[in-house]
Write an enzyme that holds these catalytic residues in place. Structure first.
Site, PDB file in Angstrom:
ATOM      1  N   ASP A  64      44.183  39.672  58.877  1.00  0.00           N
ATOM      2  CA  ASP A  64      43.480  38.392  58.787  1.00  0.00           C
ATOM      3  C   ASP A  64      44.536  37.292  58.748  1.00  0.00           C
ATOM      4  OD1 ASP A  64      41.380  36.409  58.171  1.00  0.00           O
ATOM      5  OD2 ASP A  64      40.176  38.186  57.746  1.00  0.00           O
TER       6      ASP A  64
ATOM      7  N   HIS B 119      41.006  34.623  63.265  1.00  0.00           N
ATOM      8  CA  HIS B 119      41.646  35.143  62.035  1.00  0.00           C
ATOM      9  C   HIS B 119      42.993  35.797  62.359  1.00  0.00           C
ATOM     10  CE1 HIS B 119      38.484  34.131  59.230  1.00  0.00           C
ATOM     11  NE2 HIS B 119      37.577  34.634  60.047  1.00  0.00           N
TER      12      HIS B 119
ATOM     13  N   GLU C  16      34.128  34.137  63.729  1.00  0.00           N
ATOM     14  CA  GLU C  16      34.729  32.866  63.318  1.00  0.00           C
ATOM     15  C   GLU C  16      35.959  32.499  64.146  1.00  0.00           C
ATOM     16  OE1 GLU C  16      33.316  32.650  58.700  1.00  0.00           O
ATOM     17  OE2 GLU C  16      35.210  33.651  59.040  1.00  0.00           O
TER      18      GLU C  16
END
Ligand SMILES: [Zn+2]
Length: 740
Positions: free
Chosen positions: A188, A261, A324
């Protein structure tokens, strides 16, 4: 005489039946079929058996549990000697099924694969009375099978790092509850945790951040701890986890996050991003604009990484994230725009699906399947992709209708980083509110699917994100007992009632965790709180169905708040009926003021999800805190919010105060304007100056005379571009309206 005898017989029968019914409940998750018989079998210090190689392995895995809980040792004997336990391998039994029988002749286990064998032994362990050498077992037959084929638990090891021994202990807990998939979140923005031999900088640089944000990320101004933090797993260590999990019936599904990410990877290899800019491994939580570029060099880089991942993890499915991913860099990156043109794509959303399709083709060529978060639906779903539905159930429904396999993991029920209590003294969490009862009530098959479409719902998963869980103790606190509830959701076809579940869980399962020094939450003991307005203020009544309550040390369970301005601190203590060590303490800080207990009339009502004490929510004497804990604050999703308060009589006041919340990551924004109107008759209103709202507390000082005060709060109708949640209606969170 006869009648009395029958009466006693009847009582004895009822007691016996109740005992049997209770015995079923000692096993978590509850087996699907249990038939009791009148026989029994006694074990004395050892369980004699004649295991084959597979059974020997299973026994070795289970022995520590049997030692800890029962002082029983598995003992291999020769085929001609007395056996307590007989194994029957039955390849025709369905995957993960097992049968367990106890009669006067001993224990038999039938299984068709390793999971069935392990689960039978897990059940046997839970069937026995704790801590004793001599174990008397009641006769029964269990025919057991899972409701869902996919029963997963996710752990984020990027935001915080967990050691190999910690992960092994965590896997032990998963196996005990018959979970079969460990979703290992390895990369991440805040840390890359897996050694990749071709790209050593991923862990040399990407595994370490220089600093971590302190407290909630929505806090302003932000502060950092300036402490270097990190760690990673070597490929050998990762293989060790794969082996350890497999022995316990658990598949390890790794997740390599792409194309978003990616900050930790880009810190190591900036040339894989769009700008090439050297950025640090991120120390803040959230979503970041710098993501993997879609240029051919980066696509190859990602495939090289996946090639090493495949070699470590035998899991049929590899998770590639896909969530995302802002498109801001891609929109202006010449390399990305070149790819877009060459591939004949319309926009950057299609670039996202281009990246996922490339990864899927690579995985499929290597005999693997791709799984991604539900954003992989955007811009077109890759051919064989499996979808993890996290932003509600819509993604899962859409994918199932397209006949793609789905794992349900909606934030509302499956995010164990959410608060599990509205208790103001809960440890810091990201937000949300997912109490035990809500997890237990979760139905993985969403409404609106036809019978054939429902078969694409493989199961569900609990997600444990660790931004706010810095160590294993806090992971455990957030995981248990919610994971016990989730195991029941995924395994048991006909789930018993919640009240029955919590009492047996508290009596029979929590002590097992206690014995293993696993931290758990007792938030499920939270009392219900009822508010009753009185002449002088408000009464808080605390009630519990599961124990006795002490308020500030007194057994009086009602707290009287009056309107005299003063802070008050109270502690409510719940002593459960279950066991002495299962109790709960709640701490409240009240601020009393002249509006306490005055009902608010909402012209635009608060959202059902963020309502609290209904019409008394804004005048209940408890101020909404930052960070918000899924409570106290009333949340509205309108651009204009209106409500009024009737003071009962014409009142003179000169100071008004209202609290607002901003947490942009949760799409909660300060509203723009507050308009106050006053009226002495409730009909004709006088409008006062409009106030700009740009901070938590708005104070308004003006001498006023009014019976009714009306408030209009105005927010923007759409969140502006470049902000979290752009294009959606912002949330407005308000708490405690006061006048003096
Ligand atoms: Zn680019």
């Amino acid at each position: 005489m006869k009648l009395t005898r029958y009466f006693f017989l009847l009582i004895a029968l009822i007691v016996a039946n109740n005992l049997k019914a209770q015995r079923q409940w000692v096993i978590f998750p509850q087996p699907n079929e249990i038939i009791t018989n009148e026989q029994s079998y006694e074990l004395n210090g050892k369980i004699r058996c004649v295991p084959n190689e597979e059974e020997k392995l299973a026994i070795a895995v289970m022995q520590p549990q049997f030692t800890l809980f029962h002082e029983l040792t598995f003992k291999e004997v020769t085929a001609d000697s007395v056996q307590d336990l007989r194994f029957y391998y039955q390849p025709r039994l369905q995957k993960e099924n097992y049968q367990l029988e106890i009669t006067a002749r001993g224990i038999t286990i039938k299984y068709g694969d390793r999971n069935g064998l392990i689960y039978a032994l897990q059940t046997l362990d839970q069937l026995m009375d704790d801590q004793s050498k001599v174990v008397e077992m009641n006769g029964l037959q269990i025919i057991d099978y899972p409701r869902f084929a996919y029963r997963g638990v996710h752990l984020d090891c990027s935001r915080h790092f967990f050691t190999i021994p910690e992960i092994k202990a965590f896997l032990d807990q998963l196996s005990a509850l018959k979970f079969n998939t460990f979703h290992w979140h390895l990369t991440d923005d805040q840390g890359w945790r897996l050694e990749i031999k071709q790209y050593p900088k991923l862990t040399e640089i990407g595994a370490w951040r220089d600093s971590t944000v302190i407290g909630h990320y929505s806090r302003s101004p932000r502060e950092y701890d300036h402490i270097r933090y990190g760690g990673f797993y070597t490929q050998d260590e990762a293989r060790e986890i794969v082996r350890y999990a497999a022995e316990r019936g658990i598949t390890v599904m790794p997740e390599i996050e792409l194309p978003g990410h990616a900050r930790a990877a880009l810190a190591a290899y900036p040339e894989m991003g769009c700008t090439g800019e050297q950025l640090p491994v991120e120390g803040l939580w959230g979503v970041f604009d710098d993501v993997f570029c879609t240029q051919p060099e980066t696509i190859q880089f990602l495939k090289d990484i996946l090639a090493e991942v495949i070699a470590i993890f035998p899991s049929e499915t590899i998770h590639v994230g896909g969530d995302e991913c802002p498109k801001t860099r891609w929109d202006v990156c010449p390399k990305c725009q070149k790819v877009r043109t060459e591939q004949g794509l319309h926009d950057s959303h299609e670039l996202q699906s281009y990246v996922i399709r490339e990864m899927e083709a690579f995985l499929n060529d290597n005999g693997r399947k791709l799984m991604g978060w539900d954003e992989i639906l955007e811009g077109g779903l890759a051919e064989n992709a499996q979808v993890m539905s996290w932003r509600g159930t819509e993604g899962g429904i859409a994918a199932a209708k397209m006949h793609h396999p789905v794992v349900m993991t909606p934030g509302s029920h499956c995010y164990f980083d959410h608060y599990q209590s509205t208790n103001p003294s809960e440890p810091l969490a990201i937000g949300g509110y997912t109490p035990l009862e809500k997890v237990y009530a979760f139905e993985p098959i969403p409404e609106g699917l036809k019978v054939d479409e429902q078969t694409y719902i493989l199961g569900a998963q609990a997600n444990i994100w660790t931004e706010y869980l810095p160590d294993m103790k806090s992971v455990q606190y957030n995981t248990f007992p919610r994971l016990v509830a989730m195991s029941q959701v995924l395994w048991t076809v006909d789930k018993p009632q919640y009240s029955s579940f919590i009492s047996r869980m508290a009596i029979d399962y929590l002590p097992r965790l206690y014995e293993q020094e696993i931290t758990y939450s007792t938030a499920f003991l939270d009392p219900t709180i009822t508010l009753n307005p009185t002449e002088s203020g408000l009464n808080y009544s605390f009630q519990s169905n599961v124990g006795s309550i002490w308020v500030n040390g007194n057994s009086e369970n009602t707290l009287k708040l009056n309107r005299t301005p003063a802070p008050q601190f109270i502690t409510a203590f719940v002593e459960s009926d279950y066991r002495d060590e299962i109790s709960r303490e709640l701490n409240f800080e009240f601020v009393t003021h002249p509006l306490i207990g005055k009902p608010v009339h909402f012209i635009t009502p608060p959202s059902k999800s963020y309502n609290h004490h209904d019409s008394l929510g804004l005048t209940d004497g408890v101020q909404g805190t930052t960070p918000w804990k899924g409570s106290q604050w009333l949340g509205f999703s309108y651009d204009t919010i209106q409500f009024s308060i009737d003071l009962g009589e014409i009142t003179v006041f000169n100071h008004f105060q209202a609290g607002f919340l901003e947490d942009q990551g949760s799409w909660i924004y300060y509203p723009k304007t507050l308009i106050i109107e006053t009226s002495t008759d409730g009909k004709k209103f006088k409008q006062h100056k409009a106030y700009d709202i740009n901070k938590k507390v708005v104070n308004w000082e003006k001498k006023c005379k009014a019976k009714v005060v009306r408030f209009t709060v105005i927010n923007v109708s759409k969140i502006p571009q470049g902000k979290p949640g752009a294009g959606n209606t912002p949330w407005t969170f308000i708490d405690e309206i006061m006048i003096y």
